[in-house]
Design a protein around this motif. Structure first.
Motif, mmCIF file in Angstrom:
data_model
loop_
_atom_site.group_PDB
_atom_site.id
_atom_site.type_symbol
_atom_site.label_atom_id
_atom_site.label_comp_id
_atom_site.label_asym_id
_atom_site.label_seq_id
_atom_site.Cartn_x
_atom_site.Cartn_y
_atom_site.Cartn_z
ATOM 1 N N ARG A 277 15.175 18.654 -12.384
ATOM 2 C CA ARG A 277 15.740 17.456 -11.763
ATOM 3 C C ARG A 277 16.129 17.703 -10.311
ATOM 4 O O ARG A 277 16.035 16.804 -9.473
ATOM 5 N N LEU A 278 16.588 18.911 -10.005
ATOM 6 C CA LEU A 278 16.989 19.218 -8.639
ATOM 7 C C LEU A 278 15.786 19.490 -7.734
ATOM 8 O O LEU A 278 15.840 19.223 -6.525
ATOM 9 N N SER A 279 14.712 20.026 -8.285
ATOM 10 C CA SER A 279 13.569 20.420 -7.464
ATOM 11 C C SER A 279 12.490 19.350 -7.356
ATOM 12 O O SER A 279 11.755 19.318 -6.375
ATOM 13 N N SER A 280 12.374 18.475 -8.337
ATOM 14 C CA SER A 280 11.281 17.488 -8.308
ATOM 15 C C SER A 280 11.333 16.558 -7.094
ATOM 16 O O SER A 280 10.270 16.168 -6.588
ATOM 17 N N PRO A 281 12.504 16.166 -6.566
ATOM 18 C CA PRO A 281 12.476 15.345 -5.348
ATOM 19 C C PRO A 281 11.858 16.043 -4.148
ATOM 20 O O PRO A 281 11.417 15.374 -3.207
ATOM 21 N N LEU A 282 11.815 17.385 -4.152
ATOM 22 C CA LEU A 282 11.225 18.111 -3.021
ATOM 23 C C LEU A 282 9.735 17.837 -2.875
ATOM 24 O O LEU A 282 9.170 18.047 -1.798
ATOM 25 N N GLY A 323 3.934 22.488 -10.827
ATOM 26 C CA GLY A 323 5.369 22.246 -10.989
ATOM 27 C C GLY A 323 5.735 21.885 -12.406
ATOM 28 O O GLY A 323 6.729 22.385 -12.953
ATOM 29 N N TYR A 324 4.942 21.009 -13.028
ATOM 30 C CA TYR A 324 5.207 20.659 -14.428
ATOM 31 C C TYR A 324 5.027 21.874 -15.337
ATOM 32 O O TYR A 324 5.781 22.064 -16.296
ATOM 33 N N GLY A 325 4.042 22.700 -15.025
ATOM 34 C CA GLY A 325 3.844 23.902 -15.828
ATOM 35 C C GLY A 325 4.999 24.878 -15.709
ATOM 36 O O GLY A 325 5.363 25.537 -16.694
ATOM 37 N N LEU A 326 5.583 24.951 -14.518
ATOM 38 C CA LEU A 326 6.726 25.849 -14.328
ATOM 39 C C LEU A 326 7.931 25.397 -15.149
ATOM 40 O O LEU A 326 8.704 26.225 -15.633
ATOM 41 N N VAL A 327 8.104 24.073 -15.299
ATOM 42 C CA VAL A 327 9.216 23.574 -16.113
ATOM 43 C C VAL A 327 9.057 24.051 -17.556
ATOM 44 O O VAL A 327 10.027 24.519 -18.184
ATOM 45 N N TYR A 341 11.588 25.630 -7.054
ATOM 46 C CA TYR A 341 11.962 25.252 -5.692
ATOM 47 C C TYR A 341 10.974 25.812 -4.665
ATOM 48 O O TYR A 341 10.653 25.144 -3.681
ATOM 49 N N LEU A 342 10.484 27.031 -4.900
ATOM 50 C CA LEU A 342 9.617 27.686 -3.921
ATOM 51 C C LEU A 342 8.248 27.027 -3.816
ATOM 52 O O LEU A 342 7.676 26.943 -2.719
ATOM 53 N N VAL A 343 7.701 26.543 -4.936
ATOM 54 C CA VAL A 343 6.353 25.963 -4.905
ATOM 55 C C VAL A 343 6.281 24.740 -4.002
ATOM 56 O O VAL A 343 5.419 24.671 -3.109
ATOM 57 N N PRO A 344 7.146 23.710 -4.161
ATOM 58 C CA PRO A 344 7.032 22.568 -3.251
ATOM 59 C C PRO A 344 7.373 22.919 -1.803
ATOM 60 O O PRO A 344 6.751 22.394 -0.874
ATOM 61 N N LEU A 345 8.369 23.809 -1.601
ATOM 62 C CA LEU A 345 8.730 24.182 -0.233
ATOM 63 C C LEU A 345 7.614 24.974 0.437
ATOM 64 O O LEU A 345 7.291 24.750 1.613
ATOM 65 N N ALA A 346 6.991 25.891 -0.301
ATOM 66 C CA ALA A 346 5.887 26.676 0.256
ATOM 67 C C ALA A 346 4.685 25.788 0.561
ATOM 68 O O ALA A 346 4.036 25.940 1.606
ATOM 69 N N ALA A 347 4.372 24.868 -0.340
ATOM 70 C CA ALA A 347 3.251 23.956 -0.095
ATOM 71 C C ALA A 347 3.515 23.086 1.124
ATOM 72 O O ALA A 347 2.606 22.823 1.930
ATOM 73 N N THR A 348 4.761 22.648 1.303
ATOM 74 C CA THR A 348 5.114 21.851 2.475
ATOM 75 C C THR A 348 4.958 22.666 3.753
ATOM 76 O O THR A 348 4.401 22.186 4.753
ATOM 77 N N ALA A 349 5.428 23.908 3.734
ATOM 78 C CA ALA A 349 5.327 24.771 4.916
ATOM 79 C C ALA A 349 3.866 25.041 5.277
ATOM 80 O O ALA A 349 3.492 25.012 6.457
#
Length: 376
Positions: A277-282, A323-327, A341-349
């Motif tokens: 829930r905390l990471s999905s908005p990223l 991301g769903y698989g990590l959950v 948290y790292l997957v969406p942030l890394a993909a964004t970077a």
């Protein structure tokens, strides 16, 4: 923001809202079709179905916010680039950060909205929907009454109602009860289900009661108002509501008590849900970064950006599926929670790096000087 940035904010924000509205409409339509059981089998009104459908909206928003942002941003940026409005903004002296600032502002707003949705609105909507569904499935009126039909209840009880009004008032009621030692029937002009001191009762008006005992004695009684205690027939309707992990508040996910663990799952499963829930908005940041990279991450093309858009969409889909698989994996391996948290942030970077690297003008290689040989 400058005037141009406010213009870009509107031009990107409106398609994003339109995409979110379209996806939400499709999701609500799907939810409403699933709730048809409430009307068909449980005899509830259409307003109950609408309420249950709307209560599912927060969980639906948590899923569609990154997708709607990605789709809307692609549509808006494609139009702006095709009409060379972004080129005009560059020519007006806007820097790269100033140009993409409106898009990133929309992404940040979406992240905040998504965070509020996943941490507050989603558990509230899920819990209310669970309560409503539980009340419907354990509603004696829905279990024992069906308009125009004889309904066989437990312990020799049968009920018939000719007409049920929208306010719950039943007309022309007939009740039959055979408990093994006597047969009792009630008929009434009107009746209504209710509770008296917490006890479920059927209150009847203007009717009569006939009881035929095993000693072949017939008792007859007419009444203006009579209430039947339905407690013996309410077995199975007094269970407690069982909540799932998606229904729990954040403090229940990260600090569950024994009752919560027994009801909703293991500590690993609850912690994985909380971090999700905390990471999905990223992923809203990821979606916007991929959209910017797809449209601005290359040279201008009059024929369109179909290949780059398809590539960005495929990569975004892969990242979201990871991301769903990590959950699911973090439920059994808690160390994987940091990757949520790292997957969406890394993909964004990575997407922003591709964007800025593509925007930088390529340096021309200097041609080697050819020395002329001296002619002897």
């Amino acid at each position: 923001m400058t005037i141009i940035q406010r213009y870009l904010f509107r031009q990107i924000g409106l398609p994003v809202l339109a995409a979110l509205g379209a996806l939400a409409g499709i999701g609500l339509l799907s939810q409403s079709l699933e709730q048809l059981e409430v009307i068909v089998e449980r005899g509830q009104s259409i307003w109950v179905m609408i309420k249950l459908t709307l209560l599912a909206l927060p969980q639906l928003l948590a899923v569609i916010l990154p997708i709607g942002l990605f789709v809307g941003a692609l549509v808006a940026l494609t139009r702006l680039q095709r009409e060379q409005e972004l080129t005009a903004a560059y020519a007006a002296g806007m820097s790269r950060w100033a140009l993409i600032k409106p898009a990133l502002t929309i992404a940040v707003i979406t992240v905040v909205v998504g965070l509020l949705t996943t941490t507050l609105l989603q558990p509230w909507g899920q819990r209310e929907g669970r309560r409503q569904t539980f009340a419907i499935r354990t509603d004696l009126a829905a279990l024992l009454v069906q308009e125009g039909q004889f309904v066989q209840g437990p312990d020799g009880l049968a009920v018939y109602v000719q007409n049920i009004e929208q306010n719950g008032l039943m007309r022309n009621l007939f009740v039959y009860l055979d408990n093994g030692t006597s047969v009792t029937t009630w008929d009434a002009e009107t009746a209504r289900f209710g509770r008296i001191d917490g006890i479920p009762v059927l209150t009847m008006q203007d009717g009569s009661m006939q009881r035929y005992s095993s000693q072949q004695v017939l008792n007859y009684l007419s009444f203006d108002n009579y209430a039947i205690d339905l407690t013996p027939y309410a077995r199975g309707t007094d269970q407690s509501i069982r909540y799932k992990a998606s229904d729990l508040w954040m403090h229940q996910l990260f600090m569950p008590d024994a009752a919560t663990l027994k009801m909703a799952g293991t500590r690993g499963e609850l912690a994985a849900e909380g971090h999700s829930r905390l990471s999905s908005p990223l992923y809203a940041l990821t979606g916007m970064a991929f959209a910017l990279a797809a449209i601005l991450g290359g040279a201008f093309s009059r024929t369109g950006y179909g290949a780059r858009i398809a590539k960005a969409a495929g990569l975004f889909l892969v990242v979201r599926v990871i991301g769903y698989g990590l959950v699911a994996g973090a439920a059994s391996v808690p160390a994987l929670n940091i990757l949520q948290y790292l997957v969406p942030l890394a993909a964004t970077a990575i997407a922003l790096r591709v964007l800025f690297r593509a925007l930088k003008p390529k340096k021309r290689r200097a041609l080697p000087l050819m020395r002329k040989e001296a002619v002897a």
